[in-house]
Scaffold this active site. Structure first.
Site, PDB file in Angstrom:
ATOM      1  N   LYS A 187       0.733  -1.236   0.007  1.00  0.00           N
ATOM      2  CA  LYS A 187      -0.106   0.021  -0.035  1.00  0.00           C
ATOM      3  C   LYS A 187       0.784   1.244  -0.088  1.00  0.00           C
ATOM      4  O   LYS A 187       1.902   1.168   0.184  1.00  0.00           O
ATOM      5  CB  LYS A 187      -1.032  -0.046   1.137  1.00  0.00           C
TER       6      LYS A 187
HETATM    7  C1  LIG Z   1      -5.439  -4.296   0.849  1.00  0.00           C
HETATM    8  C2  LIG Z   1      -6.854  -3.924   0.921  1.00  0.00           C
HETATM    9  C3  LIG Z   1      -7.699  -4.431   1.626  1.00  0.00           C
HETATM   10  C4  LIG Z   1      -7.326  -5.339   2.936  1.00  0.00           C
HETATM   11  O1  LIG Z   1      -6.513  -4.854   3.654  1.00  0.00           O
HETATM   12  P1  LIG Z   1      -5.305  -5.882   4.618  1.00  0.00           P
HETATM   13  O2  LIG Z   1      -4.404  -5.061   5.328  1.00  0.00           O
HETATM   14  O3  LIG Z   1      -4.517  -6.721   3.480  1.00  0.00           O
HETATM   15  O4  LIG Z   1      -6.297  -6.961   5.135  1.00  0.00           O
HETATM   16  C5  LIG Z   1      -9.338  -4.387   1.516  1.00  0.00           C
HETATM   17  N1  LIG Z   1      -9.857  -3.312   0.676  1.00  0.00           N
HETATM   18  C6  LIG Z   1      -8.835  -2.617  -0.276  1.00  0.00           C
HETATM   19  C7  LIG Z   1      -9.261  -2.206  -1.337  1.00  0.00           C
HETATM   20  C8  LIG Z   1      -7.404  -3.333  -0.309  1.00  0.00           C
HETATM   21  O5  LIG Z   1      -6.444  -2.800  -1.233  1.00  0.00           O
END
Ligand SMILES: *Cc1c(COP(=O)(O)O)cnc(C)c1O
Length: 362
Positions: A187
């Site tokens: 992210k």
């Molecule tokens: C990464 C992501 C999630 C989940 O997050 P995690 O930290 O991996 O559990 C949920 N929604 C979106 C759009 C994401 O990109």
């Protein structure tokens, strides 16, 4: 000479995504690790305060992942057994998992062909009487929250792709009932793992916090350990200081790619409007053959690109619903390719990617 050049080009190896960890990040984590307190503590609180500062108020609660944040947001909104929750079918399985965790019924909705976001028109057709909508700002493109709310629905803004992005007035995430974030390794801001819930509605976030504080409680109710550690928070805190720099860099890379799209290729709409954070730069091709050829063309130049969501991952596919009801998502999985846009890219690498992109022939 030409042999030498080809050897050089073979050495190029550009990852699709890679976290940038600076010496400041390392020092921040080291300080947390040697402080004598490594579990949830003051550094986690500092991350929470940073989000309250970012949004100019409200309350936030840091947790173990974006999925945990989604689950807790649903839980705090009182969504559970018997409730329908609308969600974009073109999204990651974390959404489906969170809805299933609270025992509600997931209702996948087809998306808009240009923004890739949950389509308000399709929501009216496919949403049944969903009380709650999970709106993803897909790859950084702002979803139309007011339209999705329509005066009656609860909206969870999934801001996992858009931390730091703004839309018109303030940061994206303040229009819905609650916003959630992820700090997973891929992210915009990362702690390795981690998540966060923010809302202007402070009592809603108090509910989330209550669920997270499972230990030594006088009155028992089911809660769960969904906490973040202080050394994860130290990494997040350090990276958050660079949020504006990260955003400028991603925006300038996206602009360069946009300007170098070969004829016949398009970019996902709305990444460039106002001041959105481009989490991904998505190229749209006329069909799957062209997409696969583009991927190969980039790979020959040492550039790893990714198909961001494959057909089998579409949420309606997981739920064995009729693919004919999801024509846009079914097409996006054939025509989209994600280019590297991360902070580890050098100017030369960005130039090389743009050059390669511009010389592609359909
Ligand atoms: C990464 C992501 C999630 C989940 O997050 P995690 O930290 O991996 O559990 C949920 N929604 C979106 C759009 C994401 O990109």
């Amino acid at each position: 000479m030409s042999l030498k050049l080809s050897m050089v080009s073979k050495q190029i190896n550009i990852a699709h995504n890679k976290p940038l960890i600076t010496p400041e990040d390392v020092a921040s984590v080291a300080a947390a690790l040697t402080s004598g307190w490594i579990a949830q503590g003051s550094r986690v609180q500092a991350v929470e305060s940073e989000f309250v500062r970012l949004y100019g108020g409200g309350r936030s609660c840091a947790v173990s992942s974006g999925t945990a944040a989604l689950f807790l947001a649903l839980h705090a909104l009182g969504i559970g057994r018997g409730d329908d929750v609308a969600l974009p079918t073109y999204a990651c399985s974390a959404l489906l998992n969170a809805v299933n965790m609270v025992g509600a019924n997931p209702r996948p909705i087809d998306v808009d062909a240009e923004s890739f976001n949950l389509s308000p028109i399709m929501l009216d057709k496919q949403g049944g009487n969903a009380r709650c909508v999970i709106a993803v700002h897909t790859y950084g493109a702002a979803a139309d929250i007011a339209e999705l709310k329509n005066g009656r629905r609860r909206v969870i803004e999934d801001c996992c792709h858009t931390l730091g992005g703004a839309d018109g007035g303030g940061y994206i995430g303040s229009e819905g009932d609650v916003a959630i974030f992820s700090f997973y390794a891929t992210k915009v801001i990362t702690g390795g793992q981690g998540g966060l819930v923010w809302s202007a509605n402070e009592s809603l976030v108090a509910d989330v916090e209550d669920y997270r504080e499972f230990d030594c409680r006088q009155i028992y109710r089911p809660r769960f350990n969904l906490q973040m550690t202080d050394f994860q928070a130290a990494l997040i805190e350090s990276q958050m200081r660079r949020l504006d720099v990260i955003k400028q860099r991603r925006r300038s890379i996206a602009t360069i790619y946009q300007d170098n799209l070969a004829p016949g290729l398009y970019a996902q709409a709305r990444w460039d409007e106002n001041s959105t954070m481009p989490y991904r730069f998505i190229v749209i091709t006329p069909d799957q053959d062209v997409r696969d050829a583009l991927r190969l063309h980039m790979a020959h130049a040492g550039i790893s690109c990714a198909v961001p969501i494959e057909r089998y991952e579409l949420l309606h596919r997981y739920l064995c619903l009729d693919p004919q009801d999801y024509p846009v998502a079914e097409r996006l999985v054939e025509t989209t390719l994600s280019l590297p846009i991360h902070l580890c890219l050098s100017d030369n690498e960005v130039e090389h990617i743009a050059q390669t992109l511009s010389t592609f022939k359909i």
